[in-house]
Design a protein around this motif. Structure first.
Motif, mmCIF file in Angstrom:
data_model
loop_
_atom_site.group_PDB
_atom_site.id
_atom_site.type_symbol
_atom_site.label_atom_id
_atom_site.label_comp_id
_atom_site.label_asym_id
_atom_site.label_seq_id
_atom_site.Cartn_x
_atom_site.Cartn_y
_atom_site.Cartn_z
ATOM 1 N N LEU A 29 0.466 -1.633 -0.154
ATOM 2 C CA LEU A 29 -0.235 -0.341 -0.087
ATOM 3 C C LEU A 29 0.883 1.480 0.178
ATOM 4 O O LEU A 29 0.412 2.170 -0.949
ATOM 5 C CB LEU A 29 -1.018 0.184 0.759
ATOM 6 N N PRO A 30 1.851 1.388 1.088
ATOM 7 C CA PRO A 30 2.584 2.797 0.626
ATOM 8 C C PRO A 30 4.140 3.058 -0.666
ATOM 9 O O PRO A 30 3.813 4.102 -1.155
ATOM 10 C CB PRO A 30 3.603 2.045 1.880
ATOM 11 N N VAL A 31 3.780 1.796 -0.798
ATOM 12 C CA VAL A 31 4.797 1.671 -2.468
ATOM 13 C C VAL A 31 3.597 1.992 -3.204
ATOM 14 O O VAL A 31 3.540 3.248 -4.736
ATOM 15 C CB VAL A 31 5.094 0.756 -2.880
ATOM 16 N N LEU A 32 2.121 1.726 -3.785
ATOM 17 C CA LEU A 32 1.400 1.745 -4.528
ATOM 18 C C LEU A 32 0.414 4.125 -4.761
ATOM 19 O O LEU A 32 0.898 4.561 -5.454
ATOM 20 C CB LEU A 32 0.272 1.101 -4.058
ATOM 21 N N LEU A 81 1.490 6.805 -7.031
ATOM 22 C CA LEU A 81 0.815 7.703 -7.548
ATOM 23 C C LEU A 81 0.881 9.188 -7.252
ATOM 24 O O LEU A 81 -0.345 10.051 -8.046
ATOM 25 C CB LEU A 81 -0.861 6.803 -6.797
ATOM 26 N N ILE A 82 1.523 9.370 -6.321
ATOM 27 C CA ILE A 82 1.679 10.916 -5.821
ATOM 28 C C ILE A 82 2.159 11.822 -7.433
ATOM 29 O O ILE A 82 3.879 11.181 -7.430
ATOM 30 C CB ILE A 82 2.842 11.108 -4.928
ATOM 31 N N PRO A 88 11.652 10.371 -2.276
ATOM 32 C CA PRO A 88 12.096 9.558 -1.744
ATOM 33 C C PRO A 88 11.540 10.092 -0.285
ATOM 34 O O PRO A 88 11.248 9.103 0.964
ATOM 35 C CB PRO A 88 13.518 8.888 -1.824
ATOM 36 N N ILE A 89 11.569 11.087 0.107
ATOM 37 C CA ILE A 89 11.925 11.417 1.261
ATOM 38 C C ILE A 89 10.503 11.607 1.789
ATOM 39 O O ILE A 89 9.732 11.819 2.747
ATOM 40 C CB ILE A 89 11.855 13.622 1.429
ATOM 41 N N TYR A 90 9.391 10.994 0.695
ATOM 42 C CA TYR A 90 8.074 11.004 1.371
ATOM 43 C C TYR A 90 7.624 9.600 1.279
ATOM 44 O O TYR A 90 6.367 9.674 2.562
ATOM 45 C CB TYR A 90 6.527 11.268 -0.203
ATOM 46 N N LEU A 91 8.630 9.003 1.156
ATOM 47 C CA LEU A 91 8.003 7.456 2.165
ATOM 48 C C LEU A 91 7.906 7.652 3.245
ATOM 49 O O LEU A 91 7.185 6.223 3.955
ATOM 50 C CB LEU A 91 9.328 6.512 1.442
ATOM 51 N N PRO A 92 8.639 8.239 3.984
ATOM 52 C CA PRO A 92 8.911 7.499 5.719
ATOM 53 C C PRO A 92 7.039 8.239 5.673
ATOM 54 O O PRO A 92 6.719 7.739 6.864
ATOM 55 C CB PRO A 92 9.980 8.645 6.417
#
Length: 364
Positions: free
Chosen positions: A161-164, A168-169, A174-178
């Motif tokens: 789910l986080p990767v999806l 989509l953003i 990469p800074i968005y992942l945390p």
């Protein structure tokens, strides 16, 4: 042995008559040769037509015989198939009744357990969603399959789910992942804790009891599945009283066997007897024409042979009696008449002089 010519007039007339007869014989020989070839082709054509008629007639008659039997065989096979379908339906119904009968106690037990679960939930006030497999898997796992489901759920929710969402953003970095992981853990983990506090913490004992009751249902369902499988794998038909269908099927098989035997006998009789009769009848109907053609061919060949012999004889006579005096170039009536005139007019005393004079005048 060549003899001197005493009568040139008789010599020239004899040569002309011999050449005329040779020409007539050659023409007749050619005509008889063509006629012989025509008759031979007519005989071959008549034989082919006869053989084709025999083949077409016997094939048609055999097809007519077999098609009648094949039609009857098809009808019996369709009747047999219809009985077999009825038998399978009756057997399926009997099997269903047997399964229902042999699993009745288990189904009644399951029904009783489900009723007990509803009563327990209603008495304590447990929400309906707590009586689901997913809820009990998440909050009361105790089977190997429960832990597998939990592992899959964790992988999907906290990895997939986080990767999806990240992909989509627009202009994802990469800074968005945390932050995405933090929000998902906060929401899903918070929801899990809230639901657990509202249900698991308040109704633990009842939910454990419900879980045990659902385990009993699962156990009974497995037993029902095994019983159903054993019954379906039981190939014996004795207990289902299908003898009436078996009798009809056996009667159909006997009828098929009888028809096939008659079909084979009819084909054998046709091949060994009827076919020969048909062949003889058709052959006899064309025999007169073939006999006439063969007689005509034989007469034509005899005439051709006679003409050929006579032509050969005349040809040899011309070669022996006239060609030695005249030469091959003067073996035609026009030149012979020219030589004959030169001698009769007294312009030449013999054939050699006449030939020389003819050649000189011809060459100018």
């Amino acid at each position: 042995m060549a003899e001197p010519i005493l009568d040139y007039e008789s010599f020239f007339e004899g040569a002309k008559n011999a050449l005329l007869e040779l020409d007539t014989l050659s023409t007749e020989e050619q005509r008889l040769g063509i006629e012989s070839e025509r008759i031979s082709k007519a005989i071959a054509s008549e034989k082919k037509a006869t053989n084709d008629r025999i083949a077409d007639t016997t094939t048609k008659r055999l097809k007519e015989i077999t098609s009648t039997y094949d039609s009857e065989i098809k009808k019996v096979e369709e009747q047999k198939k219809a009985v077999e379908i009825k038998k399978e339906k009756a057997k399926s119904k009997k099997i269903g009744e047997r399964i229902a009968d042999e699993t009745r106690d288990l189904r009644e037990h399951i029904k009783s357990i489900k009723s007990g679960i509803k009563q327990e939930m209603k008495a304590v006030g447990i929400p309906e969603f707590c009586n689901t497999g997913w809820y009990l898997t998440f909050y009361f796992p105790h089977k190997f399959s429960d832990y597998i489901k939990l592992l899959i759920t964790v992988v999907v929710l906290f990895l997939g789910l986080p990767v999806l969402i990240y992909r989509l953003i627009p202009e994802h970095k990469p800074i968005y992942l945390p932050f995405i992981y933090f929000v998902i853990v906060l929401l899903i983990g918070g929801l899990y804790i809230i639901v657990g506090n509202l249900t698991k913490a308040r109704y633990r004992d009842s939910l454990m009891k419900i879980r045990a009751m659902r385990d009993n249902i699962d156990h009974d369902m497995k037993r029902i599945t095994l019983i159903t499988k054993d019954i379906n794998n039981d190939s014996a038909d004795d207990r289902y009283d299908l003898s009436s269908f078996d009798a009809e099927i056996e009667a159909a098989n006997d009828k098929l066997s009888s028809i096939n035997e008659k079909r084979s006998a009819a084909i054998s009789d046709f091949e060994n007897n009827t076919k020969k009769i048909i062949t003889d009848e058709i052959t006899e109907s064309s025999r007169e024409r073939l006999d006439n053609l063969n007689s005509e061919l034989e007469m034509t060949k005899k005439s051709l042979s006679s003409i050929a012999d006579r032509r050969s004889q005349i040809n040899l006579t011309i070669s022996d009696k006239y060609e030695s005096y005249l030469g091959r170039d003067f073996l035609n009536t026009e030149r012979i008449e020219a030589l004959q005139k030169l001698i009769s007019d007294g312009e030449a005393g013999n054939i050699s002089d006449a030939i020389d004079l003819y050649e000189r005048r011809k060459n100018g």
